[in-house]
Design a protein around this motif. Structure first.
Motif, PDB file in Angstrom:
ATOM      1  N   ARG A 112       0.847  -1.184   0.000  1.00  0.00           N
ATOM      2  CA  ARG A 112       0.000   0.000   0.000  1.00  0.00           C
ATOM      3  C   ARG A 112       0.886   1.238   0.000  1.00  0.00           C
ATOM      4  NH1 ARG A 112      -4.733  -1.439   4.477  1.00  0.00           N
ATOM      5  NH2 ARG A 112      -5.070  -3.577   3.719  1.00  0.00           N
ATOM      6  N   GLU A 114       1.082   4.374   1.167  1.00  0.00           N
ATOM      7  CA  GLU A 114       0.619   5.392   2.114  1.00  0.00           C
ATOM      8  C   GLU A 114       1.835   5.904   2.864  1.00  0.00           C
ATOM      9  OE1 GLU A 114      -2.140   3.692   4.894  1.00  0.00           O
ATOM     10  OE2 GLU A 114      -1.307   1.696   4.667  1.00  0.00           O
ATOM     11  N   GLY A 119       5.011   1.338  12.089  1.00  0.00           N
ATOM     12  CA  GLY A 119       3.823   0.500  11.971  1.00  0.00           C
ATOM     13  C   GLY A 119       3.061   0.673  10.676  1.00  0.00           C
ATOM     14  N   ARG A 120       3.593   1.470   9.756  1.00  0.00           N
ATOM     15  CA  ARG A 120       2.914   1.674   8.469  1.00  0.00           C
ATOM     16  C   ARG A 120       3.965   1.684   7.356  1.00  0.00           C
ATOM     17  NH1 ARG A 120      -2.092   2.945   7.706  1.00  0.00           N
ATOM     18  NH2 ARG A 120      -2.590   3.881   9.699  1.00  0.00           N
ATOM     19  N   TYR A 121       3.870   0.728   6.466  1.00  0.00           N
ATOM     20  CA  TYR A 121       4.900   0.545   5.448  1.00  0.00           C
ATOM     21  C   TYR A 121       4.275   0.385   4.068  1.00  0.00           C
ATOM     22  CZ  TYR A 121       6.857  -0.734   9.920  1.00  0.00           C
ATOM     23  OH  TYR A 121       7.191  -0.732  11.246  1.00  0.00           O
ATOM     24  N   GLN A 126       0.640  -9.577   5.989  1.00  0.00           N
ATOM     25  CA  GLN A 126      -0.630  -9.892   6.650  1.00  0.00           C
ATOM     26  C   GLN A 126      -0.816 -11.396   6.730  1.00  0.00           C
ATOM     27  OE1 GLN A 126      -3.930  -8.084   4.573  1.00  0.00           O
ATOM     28  NE2 GLN A 126      -3.858  -6.248   5.833  1.00  0.00           N
ATOM     29  N   ALA A 279      -4.198  -0.360  15.414  1.00  0.00           N
ATOM     30  CA  ALA A 279      -5.045  -1.465  14.948  1.00  0.00           C
ATOM     31  C   ALA A 279      -4.157  -2.619  14.522  1.00  0.00           C
ATOM     32  CB  ALA A 279      -5.901  -1.019  13.779  1.00  0.00           C
ATOM     33  N   ARG A 309       3.094  -5.015  13.131  1.00  0.00           N
ATOM     34  CA  ARG A 309       2.596  -4.365  14.357  1.00  0.00           C
ATOM     35  C   ARG A 309       2.620  -5.311  15.549  1.00  0.00           C
ATOM     36  NH1 ARG A 309      -2.267  -0.484  11.879  1.00  0.00           N
ATOM     37  NH2 ARG A 309      -0.941   0.362  10.231  1.00  0.00           N
TER      38      ARG A 309
HETATM   39  P1  ATP Z   1      -5.131   1.426   9.390  1.00  0.00           P
HETATM   40  O1  ATP Z   1      -6.345   2.041   9.967  1.00  0.00           O
HETATM   41  O2  ATP Z   1      -3.989   1.339  10.356  1.00  0.00           O
HETATM   42  O3  ATP Z   1      -4.733   2.033   8.069  1.00  0.00           O
HETATM   43  P2  ATP Z   1      -6.526  -0.565   7.904  1.00  0.00           P
HETATM   44  O4  ATP Z   1      -7.927  -0.408   8.308  1.00  0.00           O
HETATM   45  O5  ATP Z   1      -6.061   0.022   6.620  1.00  0.00           O
HETATM   46  O6  ATP Z   1      -5.535  -0.084   9.083  1.00  0.00           O
HETATM   47  P3  ATP Z   1      -6.858  -3.338   7.252  1.00  0.00           P
HETATM   48  O7  ATP Z   1      -7.031  -3.070   5.819  1.00  0.00           O
HETATM   49  O8  ATP Z   1      -8.038  -3.774   8.047  1.00  0.00           O
HETATM   50  O9  ATP Z   1      -6.149  -2.096   7.964  1.00  0.00           O
HETATM   51  O10 ATP Z   1      -5.661  -4.397   7.422  1.00  0.00           O
HETATM   52  C1  ATP Z   1      -5.538  -5.251   8.564  1.00  0.00           C
HETATM   53  C2  ATP Z   1      -4.260  -5.023   9.330  1.00  0.00           C
HETATM   54  O11 ATP Z   1      -3.135  -4.915   8.467  1.00  0.00           O
HETATM   55  C3  ATP Z   1      -4.215  -3.730  10.119  1.00  0.00           C
HETATM   56  O12 ATP Z   1      -4.903  -3.900  11.321  1.00  0.00           O
HETATM   57  C4  ATP Z   1      -2.738  -3.532  10.332  1.00  0.00           C
HETATM   58  O13 ATP Z   1      -2.257  -4.335  11.398  1.00  0.00           O
HETATM   59  C5  ATP Z   1      -2.159  -4.061   9.043  1.00  0.00           C
HETATM   60  N1  ATP Z   1      -1.823  -2.952   8.120  1.00  0.00           N
HETATM   61  C6  ATP Z   1      -2.643  -2.276   7.293  1.00  0.00           C
HETATM   62  N2  ATP Z   1      -1.968  -1.355   6.573  1.00  0.00           N
HETATM   63  C7  ATP Z   1      -0.660  -1.458   6.952  1.00  0.00           C
HETATM   64  C8  ATP Z   1       0.565  -0.817   6.542  1.00  0.00           C
HETATM   65  N3  ATP Z   1       0.587   0.100   5.586  1.00  0.00           N
HETATM   66  N4  ATP Z   1       1.707  -1.179   7.162  1.00  0.00           N
HETATM   67  C9  ATP Z   1       1.729  -2.131   8.128  1.00  0.00           C
HETATM   68  N5  ATP Z   1       0.617  -2.788   8.532  1.00  0.00           N
HETATM   69  C10 ATP Z   1      -0.561  -2.475   7.954  1.00  0.00           C
END
Ligand code: ATP
Ligand code: MG
Length: 421
Positions: A112, A114, A119-121, A126, A279, A309
């Motif tokens: 993704r 973003e 915690g966001r990459y 998953q 999350a 995470r």
């Molecule tokens: P967030 O609100 O943090 O963006 P999300 O609603 O986009 O989360 P989901 O699509 O439900 O997340 O994905 C499930 C899980 O995958 C999340 O709870 C998180 O642990 C992980 N996750 C989602 N996006 C990322 C990211 N860019 N980097 C790392 N982990 C991620």
């Protein structure tokens, strides 16, 4: 020019990959206990799959997807999540003809685009699972219990399970309308994203992180007050089952999955202490998804959790992993002939399930012993000219620090006895 890894990606080095393997093994084991089987789908798919399966109006599809064209001009996307691919594979492989429900899980990288931060990459990992073909509240409860069971088995604390129902195509349109009516007078004050969401996806305004939008939606009508009797009963039974399982939860009327094919149960698990990206797991029911892909009306429920995470959470709570398994035997050698003997001996010992290493650099005996120690070797075998002549090898027990001579022909049984494999 030095080339670095792309922004938002990670290299996981040996000390860490051992921990990843441990975590992955725990997941594989838990899946066997719950009866989920692994599915592996491509890392990229037709872009259209995610547009339909995740939703054209979602942030993921609108802003976060890595889209590219192949040589034939087809639009492809790196997968941003797993459910759409699994639903496609279920249909494409006619899994509806199998004994239902079909319980599947996946584990792997997602992509993704973003803003990277802790915690966001851009590339992350998953684990997710799905149950297809069951309408039962028990399926919802089972996936929630799985997620809870997994986190608690890691020893994690400070977990919050948030639970909501987002209704179904029968009751949600009415709710949507009442929400729009409530927000209409303040529409212009909403953030830019939420102003766009107002028409296409107003439920998402409820879980906007902007403090202004939060404030504006205080006192908004609540979905749970307007769900139809069927959704109401389903949700009550999910809650009862989770209560019986002793899992605490927070009813959270802001938790939404805003797309039409997401129905009834929505849940998220959050964990304190890992910063804004709290999350760790999100899931719910999506009874309309398979139909959205042109298939029959087959219900589904599942979740996805992010592995990076979890490591952040384990670290912030000071939870370690068991130490990586030690090296059983290091073979120290002196001279060319000894190296050859060590090589065949190492192969034989590995056949017995033992972990064995020998010197690959022609180091002195002293520094070979040093590196054996560093690697945590349990035993060292020393082979030099004399040992080759006599057929008696010095075996040093590093833990007990004593040494004994073992005849060549007894070596295998000696180590099988000592190391019990
Ligand atoms: P967030 O609100 O943090 O963006 P999300 O609603 O986009 O989360 P989901 O699509 O439900 O997340 O994905 C499930 C899980 O995958 C999340 O709870 C998180 O642990 C992980 N996750 C989602 N996006 C990322 C990211 N860019 N980097 C790392 N982990 C991620
Ligand atoms: Mg996100």
């Amino acid at each position: 020019m030095t080339i670095k890894r792309p922004r938002g990606t990670n290299d996981f080095l040996p000390g860490e990959t051992v921990r990843w393997q441990d975590l992955e093994n725990k997941l594989h084991r838990l899946c066997r206990q719950y009866g989920f089987e692994e599915i592996r789908t491509p890392i990229f798919e037709e872009t259209e799959l995610f547009a339909r399966g995740v939703g054209n109006t979602s942030d993921i599809v609108q802003k976060e997807m890595y889209v590219f064209q192949d040589m034939g001009g087809r639009s492809l996307a790196l997968r941003p999540e797993g459910t759409a691919s699994v639903a496609r594979a279920y249909l494409e492989n006619k899994m509806q003809a199998l004994n239902q429900p079909v319980k599947l899980y996946y584990l792997g990288p997602m992509f993704r685009s973003e803003r990277p931060q802790a915690g966001r990459y851009h590339q992350f990992h998953q684990f997710g699972l799905e149950i297809f073909g069951s309408n039962s509240y028990l399926a919802d409860a089972e996936v929630i219990c799985f997620a809870w069971d997994f986190y608690t088995s890691l020893g994690l604390n400070e977990l919050d399970l948030h639970l909501n129902s987002v209704g179904c195509p029968k009751c949600r349109p009415l709710y949507r309308q009442s929400l729009q009516e409530f927000l209409a007078p303040q529409k212009e004050q909403l953030c830019t994203t939420c102003r766009e969401r107002f028409e296409r996806n107003p439920l998402r305004i409820l879980d906007c992180k902007s403090p202004i939008c939060r404030e504006l939606s205080v006192g908004a009508p609540v979905m749970l007050d307007q769900v139809c009797p069927e959704c109401e009963e389903h949700f009550r039974k999910v809650r009862n089952t989770i209560d019986e399982a002793g899992i605490p939860y927070i009813l959270d009327d802001r938790l939404v999955r805003g797309l039409d094919y997401y129905t009834k149960t929505a849940f998220e698990i959050q964990i304190k202490g890992i910063g804004a990206q709290s999350a760790v797991c999100g899931g719910g029911r999506y009874d309309g998804l398979i139909e959205e892909f042109g298939g029959p009306a087959i219900p589904g429920v599942g979740f996805a959790l992010g592995l990076e995470r979890i490591f952040l959470a384990l670290e912030s709570q000071g939870i370690g992993f068991e130490k990586e398994p030690q090296l059983d035997i290091f073979i120290a050698t002196m001279g060319e002939a000894a190296c050859g003997k060590a090589f065949t001996l190492a192969q034989e010992l590995r056949q017995k399930n033992l972990s064995v290493q020998q010197d690959l650099l022609g180091k002195s005996l002293k520094s070979q012993l040093k590196s054996a120690d560093k690697q945590g070797a349990r035993f060292v075998i020393i082979i030099g000219e004399d040992e080759l002549q006599s057929g008696l090898y010095q075996v040093r027990d590093m833990a007990e620090s004593f040494q004994e001579l073992v005849p060549d022909e007894d070596l295998l049984s000696f180590f099988c006895d000592k190391l019990g494999k």
